[in-house]
Design an enzyme around this catalytic site. Structure first.
Site, short mmCIF file in Angstrom:
data_model
loop_
_atom_site.label_atom_id
_atom_site.label_comp_id
_atom_site.label_asym_id
_atom_site.label_seq_id
_atom_site.Cartn_x
_atom_site.Cartn_y
_atom_site.Cartn_z
N ASP C 231 0.85 -1.18 0.00
CA ASP C 231 0.00 0.00 0.00
C ASP C 231 0.89 1.24 0.00
OD1 ASP C 231 -2.46 -1.34 0.08
OD2 ASP C 231 -2.19 -1.71 2.22
N LEU C 232 0.93 1.88 -1.12
CA LEU C 232 1.82 3.02 -1.32
C LEU C 232 1.74 4.02 -0.17
CD1 LEU C 232 3.74 4.35 -3.34
CD2 LEU C 232 1.77 5.53 -4.30
N ASP C 233 2.86 4.32 0.44
CA ASP C 233 2.94 5.32 1.51
C ASP C 233 2.03 5.00 2.70
OD1 ASP C 233 4.75 6.63 -0.03
OD2 ASP C 233 3.38 8.19 -0.71
N GLU C 234 1.62 3.73 2.83
CA GLU C 234 0.69 3.39 3.90
C GLU C 234 1.28 2.37 4.87
OE1 GLU C 234 -2.48 4.55 4.52
OE2 GLU C 234 -2.23 6.03 2.91
#
Lengths: 289, 289, 289, 289
Positions: C231-234
Site C-alpha cells: 500500500d503506497l505510503d501506507e
C-alpha cells in the site's frame, strides 16, 4: 482465566545497585504474585557497577488482597536485595497538597486536569500565603488554608502548614508559591515536593528575568519542573519545555508566554509523578514515559 | 509595465530614531525609484521616542542602474534622517568566510546549503587553526587556509587572517571555531561575525557542559547563534532551538544531539543574515522572518 | 568479574503472543548466557491475550563465542515460545543499500551521519535510476549503480537491482527514490525497506502537494518515514515530524522546508532501525527510544 | 506632544489588489489622522498583479474622536482604492459567542484566558445543544442558552440561535460543537466563525479517527483551527500544532493528548482573531504574528 473486568492496575518502581539476575528475581516475584506485566522499563547507569532502575506496570487479580500481600512481601525482598521501592495504583489515589501565592495559572491547570480526571489524584487542601485564590479553590470544593508568611513568622507558618499536612497528603506541588521553604520543612518531604520555575537560554539568574530576557532578545522561553531540594531551583529536573517568541513580544507578552509553558510543564510533571513514572537518583531523574 | 522577467529583487534594512512620517518618506522614496514593494516589515520599540526598524523587500526594474542610483540616494537620505541602512540583493551575493577547528558538522551543513543553493552566498575561503578539514573544504572547490594559533602566535595569526579577509569577504561564520578572537579583530567586523554555541536550561557555564547537563538530567539541550561581541557568547542572539532528550542518552549522545541542533540553528541564522532579515539594536536583534 | 573493556553490546528484539512468565524466561535465558542487561523495554497490547514486544540491550563477555551460542539457542527457544526475534550488535554492522533519484538532500544526510559514525552502518551500494548523484556517491567511496527504469524496463531493472543486492545488504533506504517498487520486489524485503515522504495536516493526496498546501495556507509541513508495504505510503510509520512555516513562504520555500524535515526524519528512522529499536506489528511500529 | 498616557492603540487590516503607491497612500492617510505607527506588516502575493495585505498597529491621540473620524474617512478611501478593511481596538472589545456541546476543554481554556485578561474579549453568551456545561458557564457569570438540536429541529434551532446572536456578537467560536451548521447560518458570518478539529499526519477522514490513528501507530497528533465555510473542515487555516506521542499511548491517551493540542491551538487562533492579526484571502489566511 478470570474475567478481565476484575483486574486492576498497579505500578512498582525499584532502584538498587546493579546486581546480576535482578530482573529475573523481580519478574519471578511478580509472577508468583499473579501479576500480569503490561509495561516494563528498565535502565542501568552501568551494568558492571552502576545503579539499576525499573518501572513495572501490571494487572492484579483480586486486587485488594493481592496488593496488600505484594506490599508485605516487597518489604522482605527489599531487605534482601537492598532495594528502594515504591508501589502505587490508581486504586490508591495519591493525595496532593497545592501551595500557591497570587498567580492562578498553574493552580487552574491542575484543577482542570483533576476535574477532567486526567490526573487521578485527590486534593485534600490548597495552602496559600495570600487569600486571593480562596474563592477559586473553594468554588471547586477544595479546602483552602490561608497561612500568611513573612521572614519573622516563617517558622510558625511552616509549623502550621506541617500540622495541616501531617498524615493527610502524599506530595506537595508548589504552583507558583513565592516563598522559599526552609531546609527543615523540605527534609520532611524528600522528592515529594514539585516546583515550577521559568527557564531561559541562557539563564538569567536573579531579579527581573523576563525583563532581562526581553532586553537580550531571546528567541525561546522555557520552564522547568523539578523536585525541591535545599539548593534553590537546583533539584532533580522532571520536565522542561520551551515556547518560541519573537521581537514583537513585549516583556509582558514574554510573561504570558511563560505562564503557558509553566502550566503545561508543571501539569506533565505532576501527572508523571502521580502515575509513578519518575525515579530520582542523586540530582537527576529517570522518567519512564 | 515592463515584463516581469526583468525584475530583480532587493532588500533594504533601516534603523533610526522614531520620527513621525518616516514610513511615508521611505515608501515615497522607493516609489520614486520605481521599486515594487513585496514585503514590508516594521517594528518600533516605542512610537513616541523609541527606535524604528524596517525591512523592505522590493523588485526593481532595470536592476543594475536603478540599484546603483538607489544606493547613492540612500546616502543622502540617511544623512537627512539619521538612518542606519543596509541594501542587499541576491544579485549582489554576500561573501562568507568560514572559520573552523576540527568538528565538521556545522561546516558540512553550510556547504550543503550553499551547494543546494538554499543559502545564496559565495564562500571565498575557509580558515582553520587545524588542517583536519582541508580535504573536505578543498574537495568542494573552496580555498582552505591553515593558520595555526596558540596564545603566543595569536596576534600574528589574526593579522594573517585579516590580510586574507581584507576586501574579500562581507561576513564571517565561526562554525565551531575553538579559539577566542581578540577585541581588536572583532572590532573590524561589527555585527558581521556569527557564532554558534550550545545552550542549556539551565546554563552550565564553564568546562564540560555536556557532562554536567548529563549529570543534572536535563530534558532539553539547545543551541544559540549570535553575533560576536567582546563579551564571550553574550552578543545579540539571532536564533535558538532545542532538542528533547531522555535518560537513555549518554553524555556522548547528548553531544550528538547537540551537534544536530547546532547545525540547524547556525544554518538558519546564516540564512537570515544573508537574506538581510536581521537588524541589531544594542544587544538584541530584530529578525523579520 | 572480567574487565569492562572486553564487554561488547548486543540487542535482542522479541515479539510473541502474550504468555505469563515470558519476561522471566527470557531474562533467565540471558542470565544463563552471561548477558549483563543494560536497557530493557517491554510493551504489551493486552496482558490477557495481546501481543508482547520486548527490546533488551545487554553486554556480553567473550563476545564472538557467546553471541554465536546465543543465536543458536534462540532458535530453540523461539520454537518453544513461538517468538519472532532479531539479534543485533554494533559488532555485526548492518549493510544498507540506498536508492535515490535526483534529489540529494536525504542521501547527503545519510552519508554525513555515516561518515561521522553517528549511524554505525555499512553502505555497500547506492542504486539510482539516474546518474546525477554518481559523483557525490563515488566521491565518498561508495559504489554507485545506475539502473535506468521506465514502465517497460521495470521488471528487468528490478531484477538487475535484486542481483546486486542479493546477499550483500540487510536493508534498503529509499532516499527520495521516485519509482514505485513492485509487490514482487517488496515481498523480498519485508519491513526492511524504509521510505520517506512529505506529510501535511491535512493530507494533500495526489499531484503537486506542496502547491496545494501553499494554496491552502497550511501552517505546518511534515514528513513521515515508514516501512514499505504494497500500500503506497501506507506502511508502518517509524517517525514523523513537522516544521512551522508562515504566509511569507513561497511554494518553493515550502519544498525547501520539506527537504529539511525529510532528511531529519529519515535519518532518525534509519538510525533507530540500525540500532534495533523498531518492532513491527501489523501496520504499526513499536519504537523503543 | 501630548502625554503618552492618553494614547490608545488601534489596528487596521487592509486587503486590496496590488497597486503602486498603496503603502505611501495608507501611511500618509494615517499620518494625517495623527496615528503613530507601532507595527507595520505587509505582504504581497505578486507585486505586479497580486493581492496586497497590510496590518498596521498604531497609537491615536484623543482616541474617541480620532477613531471615529478615521473610520468615516476609511469608507471614502476604501471606495477609491477598492480596499477591504477592518479597524479594531482594545477600546472596542470584540464580542464572542461560544458554541459548545459536552466537552469542556476548549471552553475552559477560553474562559481562563478571558478571565486572566489574556484575550481581551467580551463573552455575551454560550450556546449549547446540551445542558452539561450550564453550571460551568453560569458559574463564570456568562449567560448560557440551551438550544437542543436534531436533524428535524435544526432549522428552528439555528433560527433561535440567530435571534440570540443578532446585534450582540462580532464572531463565533465553535469550541467542540458537535453539530454541522447549515450553509444559510454560515453565510451570515463570513470568516467570523472559528472551528477547531483534530488533525493527523496522514489524515484519517471519517469515523473514529483516534482509533484509526492508534491502529496506524502515528507518532504525532495535531489540531487545526480554521474559519468555517460550507466545505466541512476545509476553511482557511488559522493555526495548527502537533504533539508527540508514542506506542505506550492508548487510544484514550491519544484523545487526551488531542484535547491539549486542541485547546492550545484554538486559544491561539481566537487570540489572533481578536487582535486583528488574521486576514483571509480565498481559502487561506495571512497571519501577522
Amino acid at each position: 482465566m478470570i474475567s478481565k473486568g476484575k483486574l486492576k492496575r498497579a505500578k512498582l518502581l525499584i532502584s538498587c545497585p546493579e546486581k546480576p539476575g535482578i530482573i529475573s528475581s523481580v519478574t519471578n516475584f511478580l509472577l508468583e504474585h499473579k501479576a500480569n506485566i503490561v509495561h516494563f522499563d528498565q535502565h542501568t547507569t552501568d551494568p558492571q557497577a552502576g545503579m539499576f532502575f525499573m518501572r513495572i506496570e501490571f494487572d492484579l487479580e483480586e486486587f485488594d488482597s493481592s496488593f496488600e500481600k505484594l506490599e508485605q512481601d516487597l518489604h522482605v525482598m527489599a531487605r534482601d536485595y537492598a532495594l528502594d521501592w515504591q508501589l502505587g495504583s490508581k486504586e490508591k489515589r495519591k493525595r496532593m497538597a497545592i501551595f500557591v501565592s497570587k498567580a492562578d495559572h498553574c493552580l487552574s491547570e491542575l484543577i482542570w486536569r483533576w476535574k477532567s480526571k486526567e490526573i487521578p489524584v485527590d486534593i485534600p487542601m490548597v495552602i496559600s500565603n495570600h487569600s486571593d485564590l480562596k474563592e477559586l479553590v473553594e468554588g471547586n470544593g477544595i479546602p483552602f488554608y490561608h497561612i500568611p508568611m513573612s521572614k519573622e513568622t516563617k517558622e510558625d507558618a511552616e509549623q502550621k502548614a506541617l500540622e495541616l499536612l501531617k498524615g493527610n497528603i502524599d506530595f506537595i506541588v508548589l504552583a507558583r508559591y513565592m516563598q522559599i521553604l526552609s531546609p527543615k520543612f523540605i527534609s520532611k518531604f524528600p522528592n515529594q515536593i514539585i516546583n515550577i520555575h521559568h527557564s531561559f537560554l541562557p539563564a538569567f539568574v536573579g531579579a527581573n528575568p523576563y525583563v532581562r530576557a526581553f532586553n537580550r532578545g531571546v528567541k525561546l522561553i522555557g520552564a522547568t519542573a523539578h523536585y525541591v531540594t535545599n539548593d534553590l531551583d537546583e533539584g532533580p529536573i522532571i520536565e522542561q519545555d520551551v515556547q518560541r517568541i519573537n521581537h514583537r513580544y513585549t516583556a509582558e507578552d514574554l510573561k504570558t508566554a511563560g505562564r503557558h509553558v509553566e502550566r503545561r510543564v508543571l501539569a506533565e510533571a505532576v501527572s508523571w509523578h502521580v502515575e509513578d513514572k519518575v525515579l530520582v537518583h542523586g540530582n537527576k531523574t529517570i522518567v519512564f514515559t
